[in-house]
Design a protein around this motif. Structure first.
Motif, PDB file in Angstrom:
ATOM      1  N   GLN A 292       0.921  -1.235  -0.087  1.00 35.71           N
ATOM      2  CA  GLN A 292       0.108   0.120   0.099  1.00 35.71           C
ATOM      3  C   GLN A 292       0.878   1.196   0.098  1.00 35.71           C
ATOM      4  N   GLU A 293       1.840   1.257   0.781  1.00 38.27           N
ATOM      5  CA  GLU A 293       3.053   2.378   0.720  1.00 38.27           C
ATOM      6  C   GLU A 293       3.326   2.645  -0.657  1.00 38.27           C
ATOM      7  N   THR A 294       3.956   1.444  -1.273  1.00 38.36           N
ATOM      8  CA  THR A 294       4.507   1.555  -2.613  1.00 38.36           C
ATOM      9  C   THR A 294       3.401   2.002  -3.615  1.00 38.36           C
ATOM     10  N   ARG A 295       2.064   1.724  -3.520  1.00 34.40           N
ATOM     11  CA  ARG A 295       0.935   2.200  -4.258  1.00 34.40           C
ATOM     12  C   ARG A 295       0.863   3.552  -4.344  1.00 34.40           C
ATOM     13  N   LEU A 296       1.084   4.012  -3.080  1.00 29.93           N
ATOM     14  CA  LEU A 296       0.686   5.418  -2.998  1.00 29.93           C
ATOM     15  C   LEU A 296       1.743   6.372  -3.612  1.00 29.93           C
ATOM     16  N   ALA A 297       2.961   5.756  -3.204  1.00 30.92           N
ATOM     17  CA  ALA A 297       4.110   6.471  -4.110  1.00 30.92           C
ATOM     18  C   ALA A 297       4.153   6.572  -5.345  1.00 30.92           C
ATOM     19  N   ILE A 298       3.850   5.432  -6.109  1.00 30.20           N
ATOM     20  CA  ILE A 298       3.625   5.422  -7.419  1.00 30.20           C
ATOM     21  C   ILE A 298       2.827   6.333  -8.008  1.00 30.20           C
ATOM     22  N   ASN A 299       1.493   6.539  -7.359  1.00 33.08           N
ATOM     23  CA  ASN A 299       0.436   7.208  -7.626  1.00 33.08           C
ATOM     24  C   ASN A 299       0.805   8.828  -7.675  1.00 33.08           C
ATOM     25  N   GLU A 300       1.940   9.054  -6.987  1.00 33.38           N
ATOM     26  CA  GLU A 300       2.451  10.587  -6.910  1.00 33.38           C
ATOM     27  C   GLU A 300       3.234  10.667  -7.972  1.00 33.38           C
ATOM     28  N   ILE A 301       3.570   9.811  -9.041  1.00 27.80           N
ATOM     29  CA  ILE A 301       4.484  10.067 -10.111  1.00 27.80           C
ATOM     30  C   ILE A 301       3.599  10.473 -11.177  1.00 27.80           C
ATOM     31  N   PRO A 302       3.701  11.582 -12.053  1.00 23.16           N
ATOM     32  CA  PRO A 302       3.030  11.892 -13.173  1.00 23.16           C
ATOM     33  C   PRO A 302       3.303  10.963 -14.133  1.00 23.16           C
ATOM     34  N   GLY A 303       2.019  10.659 -14.653  1.00 29.24           N
ATOM     35  CA  GLY A 303       1.919   9.791 -15.965  1.00 29.24           C
ATOM     36  C   GLY A 303       1.877   8.238 -15.640  1.00 29.24           C
ATOM     37  N   LEU A 304       1.882   7.951 -14.438  1.00 29.43           N
ATOM     38  CA  LEU A 304       1.643   6.602 -13.855  1.00 29.43           C
ATOM     39  C   LEU A 304       0.335   6.577 -13.057  1.00 29.43           C
ATOM     40  N   TYR A 305      -0.158   5.231 -12.997  1.00 27.69           N
ATOM     41  CA  TYR A 305      -1.705   5.037 -12.125  1.00 27.69           C
ATOM     42  C   TYR A 305      -1.185   3.678 -11.554  1.00 27.69           C
ATOM     43  N   CYS A 306      -1.155   3.414 -10.311  1.00 34.12           N
ATOM     44  CA  CYS A 306      -1.193   2.223  -9.920  1.00 34.12           C
ATOM     45  C   CYS A 306      -2.523   1.774  -9.241  1.00 34.12           C
ATOM     46  N   VAL A 307      -3.334   0.735  -9.735  1.00 37.48           N
ATOM     47  CA  VAL A 307      -4.566   0.525  -9.350  1.00 37.48           C
ATOM     48  C   VAL A 307      -4.888   0.069  -7.823  1.00 37.48           C
ATOM     49  N   GLY A 308      -5.919   0.853  -7.285  1.00 43.97           N
ATOM     50  CA  GLY A 308      -6.203   0.422  -5.880  1.00 43.97           C
ATOM     51  C   GLY A 308      -7.640  -0.024  -5.590  1.00 43.97           C
ATOM     52  N   LYS A 309      -8.218   0.171  -4.664  1.00 42.79           N
ATOM     53  CA  LYS A 309      -9.576  -0.287  -4.220  1.00 42.79           C
ATOM     54  C   LYS A 309     -10.566   0.600  -5.007  1.00 42.79           C
ATOM     55  N   GLU A 310     -10.293   1.411  -5.742  1.00 40.57           N
ATOM     56  CA  GLU A 310     -11.392   2.241  -6.591  1.00 40.57           C
ATOM     57  C   GLU A 310     -11.828   1.269  -7.672  1.00 40.57           C
ATOM     58  N   ILE A 311     -10.866   0.337  -7.933  1.00 41.20           N
ATOM     59  CA  ILE A 311     -11.390  -0.525  -9.152  1.00 41.20           C
ATOM     60  C   ILE A 311     -12.590  -1.501  -8.805  1.00 41.20           C
ATOM     61  N   LEU A 312     -12.899  -1.592  -7.445  1.00 39.77           N
ATOM     62  CA  LEU A 312     -14.025  -2.488  -6.960  1.00 39.77           C
ATOM     63  C   LEU A 312     -15.402  -1.766  -7.106  1.00 39.77           C
ATOM     64  N   GLY A 313     -16.375  -2.617  -7.417  1.00 37.33           N
ATOM     65  CA  GLY A 313     -17.819  -1.886  -7.635  1.00 37.33           C
ATOM     66  C   GLY A 313     -18.552  -2.845  -8.108  1.00 37.33           C
ATOM     67  N   SER A 314     -18.176  -3.886  -8.922  1.00 38.86           N
ATOM     68  CA  SER A 314     -19.220  -4.759  -9.588  1.00 38.86           C
ATOM     69  C   SER A 314     -18.918  -6.261  -9.279  1.00 38.86           C
ATOM     70  N   ASP A 315     -19.895  -7.074  -9.511  1.00 39.39           N
ATOM     71  CA  ASP A 315     -19.795  -8.278  -9.111  1.00 39.39           C
ATOM     72  C   ASP A 315     -18.476  -9.164  -9.524  1.00 39.39           C
ATOM     73  N   ALA A 316     -17.859  -8.552 -11.097  1.00 43.80           N
ATOM     74  CA  ALA A 316     -16.744  -9.246 -11.495  1.00 43.80           C
ATOM     75  C   ALA A 316     -15.410  -8.664 -10.671  1.00 43.80           C
ATOM     76  N   THR A 317     -15.512  -7.275 -10.096  1.00 45.01           N
ATOM     77  CA  THR A 317     -14.504  -6.880  -9.460  1.00 45.01           C
ATOM     78  C   THR A 317     -15.005  -6.429  -7.914  1.00 45.01           C
ATOM     79  N   TYR A 318     -15.306  -7.827  -7.350  1.00 48.12           N
ATOM     80  CA  TYR A 318     -15.852  -7.671  -5.945  1.00 48.12           C
ATOM     81  C   TYR A 318     -14.960  -7.397  -4.742  1.00 48.12           C
ATOM     82  N   ASP A 319     -13.484  -7.983  -5.146  1.00 45.25           N
ATOM     83  CA  ASP A 319     -12.409  -7.629  -4.136  1.00 45.25           C
ATOM     84  C   ASP A 319     -11.118  -7.789  -4.770  1.00 45.25           C
ATOM     85  N   TYR A 320     -10.157  -7.146  -4.142  1.00 48.97           N
ATOM     86  CA  TYR A 320      -8.999  -7.109  -4.848  1.00 48.97           C
ATOM     87  C   TYR A 320      -7.673  -7.477  -3.793  1.00 48.97           C
TER      88      TYR A 320
END
Length: 489
Positions: A292-320
């Motif tokens: 989680q710490e690494t994810r936050l640090a990567i998301n501070e870098i312009p042009g990069l996106y590290c997927v987090g819990k915001e991907i959840l929300g459907s029955d196909a993306t129920y957990d991660y």
């Protein structure tokens, strides 16, 4: 049962300490008959337990002693009724699952983004796949899971199916609502088989997705070597008895397993189970925090996106699984493969996977902040070098349509075939399976109709430098298709 015990590993050590005179294979005789350089590199301890199934060491094909004890301990640790050790990797365990429930002509419901081992099992068993289309992610260009609703629709249409196969979690760590899928399938008295290749660890921490056994599945092929601390090629097959018998599973697994089983691999499964059962939660707690710490640090870098819990929300993306770092690099106007090569050449960093749009990095109990900080620093440097990215077009995500199945994979595999130029294969029925590996999900399989969309996607991957595997012609100038017989005039 005491999870501190390692009956298999301890039994091997005790046997080796007797220093028996060996008139049996392996012929290297504790390394003495082996190449000196390799022997010194591997070490005497490893070679001393590279044994064969003599009576004191039990037999994986008919376990009665220390292997049975080790498998019983594993079953308790994984919440299974029976656990079978596999030295054929998870591919062997997956093929065992399918062949344990399917006979020639039987139907099995599977997601289309299955690993190539499922296709192989379908060909071997003669089963007919009923494909469910997984949910596609148009932003990331990857496939997620299947939904309980899709499983219900498939079973309503095919109530005679002999099994439902689910990938949980996916290679990218995304999990569907597995418990609900199991409930739906069991309402039809159909067993659920889970490809749990990328989820051995999820059973041991409450902040990770439900494991197959926790969700009530019937069979689960689980890679202990991928994320559980055992050696490469070692896996387990977990069984909850009821809809599938353990005798049938043992018989099929024995058919697919070498008679020269590696005791080094088996011992690593025994000790990996001990570590997961006793220290797993504590180890995974640290791993989740680090990821989680690494994810936050990567998301501070312009042009990069590290997927987090915001991907959840459907029955196909129920957990991660937060220990999987999916890093979208398309805004850098680079492919994932370009990023993989740059990281290797400039920082000696190797990623788990790259595709046209992403890289995938795994954070495990074997990592520390030193490694993850190196990754973040490398990505910062790469992003800073892409100063002209605003003037360039970001990579556009294209996800090919899933082709139609015209013949069963087995029928196509054994049909009369011919080789044609790749472009002339469009509209024909493929006799080959083509995939990008990793993750090993086929672009098309034997029996599917080749489309222009498929061919364009293959070329996109080739142009990006990604490995397209499976075809006889590695240049992909040609493709093998089902031969068409025309009527005489």
């Amino acid at each position: 049962m005491s999870q501190d015990r390692t009956p298999l590993f301890s039994g091997l050590i005790a046997h080796a300490e007797k220093d028996p005179i060996q008139f049996h294979i392996p012929g290297h005789k504790k390394g003495k008959g082996m190449d000196k350089e390799f022997r010194e590199f591997i070490g005497e301890n490893t070679l001393s337990i590279d044994m064969i199934n003599i009576e004191p060491l039990d037999d994986l094909h008919h376990p009665q002693g220390i292997i049975k004890e080790a498998q019983d301990l594993a079953a308790e640790a994984f919440g299974a009724d029976y656990t079978f050790f596999s030295v054929q990797g998870t591919s062997g365990a997956i093929m065992t699952m399918v062949m344990s429930v399917c006979q020639p002509g039987d139907k099995i419901i599977v997601p289309r983004n299955v690993h190539k081992s499922v296709t192989s099992a379908i060909i071997f068993s003669g089963a007919t796949p009923i494909f469910i289309h997984p949910e596609l992610d148009g932003q990331l260009g990857i496939s997620h899971g299947i939904t309980p609703e899709a499983v219900n629709r498939a079973l309503q249409a095919h109530p005679d199916a002999k099994g439902v196969l689910v990938i949980n979690p996916t290679y990218f760590g995304i999990a569907a609502d597995l418990k609900k899928i199991v409930e739906v399938a069991h309402d039809f008295h159909v067993p659920v088989l889970v490809d749990e290749a990328h989820g051995v660890h999820i059973h041991f921490h409450e902040h990770l997705p439900l494991s197959a056994m926790q969700a009530g599945a019937d069979l689960a092929a689980t890679s202990v070597h991928k994320l559980g601390g055992s050696m490469t090629q070692s896996s387990v097959l977990n069984l909850r008895e009821g809809l599938v018998s353990h005798e049938r599973v043992q018989a099929v697994l024995s058919m697919l397993t070498t008679t020269s089983t590696s005791y080094v691999l088996l011992a690593s499964l025994d000790t990996a189970r001990r570590q997961l059962a006793i220290k797993g939660k504590e180890m995974l707690e640290r791993t989740i925090i680090l990821a989680q710490e690494t994810r936050l640090a990567i998301n501070e870098i312009p042009g990069l996106y590290c997927v987090g819990k915001e991907i959840l929300g459907s029955d196909a993306t129920y957990d991660y699984d937060p220990t999987k770092l999916i890093v979208s690099v398309k805004e850098l106007a680079m492919t994932g493969y370009d990023v993989e090569v740059w990281l290797r050449e400039h920082y000696r960093i190797e990623v788990e996977l790259s595709d046209l749009y992403n890289i995938l990095c795994l954070v495990t109990p074997g990592d520390t902040s030193e490694e993850t900080e190196s990754l973040v620093q490398a990505l910062k440097e790469l992003a800073a070098l892409q100063t002209d990215r605003a003037a360039r077009q970001p990579v556009k995500v294209k996800v090919p349509e899933i082709p139609l199945l015209a013949l069963s994979p087995r029928e196509a595999f054994y049909s009369e075939t011919e080789v044609v130029p790749l472009d002339e294969g469009i509209g024909r029925i493929s006799a080959e399976s083509l995939m990008i590996y990793p993750p090993g999900i086929p672009i098309f399989i034997p029996g599917e109709i080749i489309t222009e969309d498929n061919v364009a996607y293959i070329r996109d991957n080739l142009d990006a430098g990604l490995p397209v595997q499976g075809p006889e012609d590695e240049t992909l100038a040609t493709i093998r298709v089902i031969k068409e017989h025309r009527a005489f005039k």
